[in-house]
Enzyme design. Structure first.
Site, PDB file in Angstrom:
ATOM      1  CE  LYS A   9      -3.741  -2.131   2.448  1.00 34.40           C
ATOM      2  NZ  LYS A   9      -4.680  -2.734   3.867  1.00 34.40           N
ATOM      3  CE1 TYR A  49      -9.072  -2.829   1.165  1.00 33.15           C
ATOM      4  CE2 TYR A  49      -8.293  -0.659  -0.399  1.00 33.15           C
ATOM      5  CZ  TYR A  49      -8.074  -2.462   0.412  1.00 33.15           C
ATOM      6  OH  TYR A  49      -6.934  -2.507   0.676  1.00 33.15           O
ATOM      7  CG  PHE A  57     -13.418   1.213   7.657  1.00 39.13           C
ATOM      8  CD1 PHE A  57     -12.710   0.722   6.527  1.00 39.13           C
ATOM      9  CD2 PHE A  57     -14.225   0.598   8.163  1.00 39.13           C
ATOM     10  CE1 PHE A  57     -12.740  -0.752   5.607  1.00 39.13           C
ATOM     11  CE2 PHE A  57     -14.417  -0.700   7.634  1.00 39.13           C
ATOM     12  CZ  PHE A  57     -14.169  -1.344   6.844  1.00 39.13           C
ATOM     13  NE  ARG A  85      -5.971 -12.968   5.245  1.00 37.18           N
ATOM     14  CZ  ARG A  85      -6.605 -12.180   5.655  1.00 37.18           C
ATOM     15  NH1 ARG A  85      -6.941 -10.623   4.487  1.00 37.18           N
ATOM     16  NH2 ARG A  85      -7.237 -11.409   5.885  1.00 37.18           N
ATOM     17  CB  THR A  91      -7.122  -6.719   9.726  1.00 32.64           C
ATOM     18  OG1 THR A  91      -7.998  -7.466   8.774  1.00 32.64           O
ATOM     19  CG2 THR A  91      -7.820  -5.158   8.667  1.00 32.64           C
ATOM     20  CG  ASN A 112      -3.524  -2.607   7.310  1.00 36.25           C
ATOM     21  OD1 ASN A 112      -3.696  -1.743   5.733  1.00 36.25           O
ATOM     22  ND2 ASN A 112      -4.644  -3.433   7.399  1.00 36.25           N
ATOM     23  CG  HIS A 115      -4.783  -6.743  -0.328  1.00 40.23           C
ATOM     24  ND1 HIS A 115      -6.817  -6.797   0.498  1.00 40.23           N
ATOM     25  CD2 HIS A 115      -5.040  -7.548  -1.256  1.00 40.23           C
ATOM     26  CE1 HIS A 115      -7.434  -7.323  -0.790  1.00 40.23           C
ATOM     27  NE2 HIS A 115      -6.307  -7.791  -1.228  1.00 40.23           N
ATOM     28  CD  GLU A 126      -8.511  -9.339  -4.097  1.00 40.39           C
ATOM     29  OE1 GLU A 126      -7.182 -10.558  -2.858  1.00 40.39           O
ATOM     30  OE2 GLU A 126      -9.016  -9.180  -2.921  1.00 40.39           O
TER      31      GLU A 126
HETATM   32  P1  IDP Z   1      -7.465  -7.153   5.650  1.00 37.20           P
HETATM   33  O1  IDP Z   1      -6.496  -5.925   4.997  1.00 37.20           O
HETATM   34  O2  IDP Z   1      -6.994  -7.569   6.621  1.00 37.20           O
HETATM   35  O3  IDP Z   1      -8.124  -8.357   5.001  1.00 37.20           O
HETATM   36  P2  IDP Z   1     -10.398  -6.210   5.678  1.00 37.20           P
HETATM   37  O4  IDP Z   1     -10.801  -6.238   7.223  1.00 37.20           O
HETATM   38  O5  IDP Z   1     -10.919  -6.792   4.285  1.00 37.20           O
HETATM   39  O6  IDP Z   1      -8.701  -5.909   6.818  1.00 37.20           O
HETATM   40  O7  IDP Z   1     -10.352  -4.455   5.574  1.00 37.20           O
HETATM   41  C1  IDP Z   1      -9.927  -3.574   4.653  1.00 37.20           C
HETATM   42  C2  IDP Z   1      -8.731  -3.162   4.873  1.00 37.20           C
HETATM   43  O8  IDP Z   1      -9.811  -1.795   5.032  1.00 37.20           O
HETATM   44  C3  IDP Z   1      -7.843  -2.852   5.961  1.00 37.20           C
HETATM   45  O9  IDP Z   1      -6.522  -4.283   5.578  1.00 37.20           O
HETATM   46  C4  IDP Z   1      -7.656  -1.924   5.793  1.00 37.20           C
HETATM   47  O10 IDP Z   1      -6.783  -0.668   5.780  1.00 37.20           O
HETATM   48  C5  IDP Z   1      -8.363  -0.874   6.258  1.00 37.20           C
HETATM   49  N1  IDP Z   1      -9.986  -1.161   7.787  1.00 37.20           N
HETATM   50  C6  IDP Z   1     -10.302  -1.839   7.926  1.00 37.20           C
HETATM   51  N2  IDP Z   1     -11.029  -1.732   9.057  1.00 37.20           N
HETATM   52  C7  IDP Z   1     -10.829  -0.743   9.619  1.00 37.20           C
HETATM   53  C8  IDP Z   1     -11.572  -0.409  10.185  1.00 37.20           C
HETATM   54  O11 IDP Z   1     -12.079  -0.193  11.325  1.00 37.20           O
HETATM   55  N3  IDP Z   1     -10.473   1.402  10.633  1.00 37.20           N
HETATM   56  C9  IDP Z   1      -9.907   2.372   9.200  1.00 37.20           C
HETATM   57  N4  IDP Z   1      -9.619   1.091   8.427  1.00 37.20           N
HETATM   58  C10 IDP Z   1      -9.938   0.101   8.448  1.00 37.20           C
HETATM   59 MG    MG Z   2      -9.962  -8.060   2.917  1.00 40.59          MG
END
Ligand code: IDP
Ligand code: MG
Length: 149
Positions: A9, A49, A57, A85, A91, A112, A115, A126
């Site tokens: 990212k 997404y 968010f 993963r 996450t 974070n 992805h 994807e």
């Molecule tokens: P993942 O990336 O671990 O699969 P997902 O739940 O699919 O997690 O969420 C996608 C992305 O959305 C996360 O990697 C993060 O960048 C963002 N995200 C998820 N939950 C939150 C939140 O509660 N606050 C802010 N950003 C979030």
């Molecule tokens: Mg995800």
């Protein structure tokens, strides 16, 4: 064979962590089939997404992923989705185990770093969304027999 899409990212690219993160994936034994630096458009971000549309968010997530270039990597192999993963970590970096990419390089869920596809089905979809078929290479690696039994 299973596929997974990785996105380094904007924070990972801006912080100069491309090499360190790719090294971790490479030293694990994962085999890359495609890799490029790109700018994610708002349209691509919204489809990637799509499952999060409507969540509080979502807007910030689309802004984040489109804010600066990313590196996308397609990986193919046995059980790559779950393996990656596990290497990426939880996450929220605050909860990610030390030794994982998010646990070692990040602090907050909104930054974070990386992805990774969450199922073989999303990995397939994807990789197709981010790469033309002609940019994906299935190749023999000389070390394959020393990584896979
Ligand atoms: P993942 O990336 O671990 O699969 P997902 O739940 O699919 O997690 O969420 C996608 C992305 O959305 C996360 O990697 C993060 O960048 C963002 N995200 C998820 N939950 C939150 C939140 O509660 N606050 C802010 N950003 C979030
Ligand atoms: Mg995800």
């Amino acid at each position: 064979m299973e596929k997974s899409l990785i996105i380094l990212k904007p924070d990972a690219v801006q912080r100069g962590l491309i090499g360190q993160i790719i090294t971790r994936l490479e030293q694990r034994g994962l085999k890359f089939m495609g890799m490029k630096l790109m700018q994610v458009s708002p349209e691509l971000a919204q489809s990637h997404y799509g499952e999060h549309e409507g969540k509080p968010f979502f807007g910030a997530l689309v802004s984040y992923i489109t804010s600066s270039p990313v590196v996308v990597i397609a990986i193919q192999g046995k059980n790559v989705v779950q393996t990656i993963r596990n290497t990426v970590g939880a996450t929220n970096p605050m909860n990610a185990a030390p030794g994982t990419i998010r646990g070692d390089f990040g602090l907050e869920i909104g930054r974070n770093l990386i992805h990774a596809s969450d199922s073989p089905e999303s990995g397939e979809a994807e990789v197709s969304r981010f790469f033309d078929a002609s940019d994906l290479i299935t190749w023999e690696r000389n070390t394959d027999a020393w990584i896979h039994e």
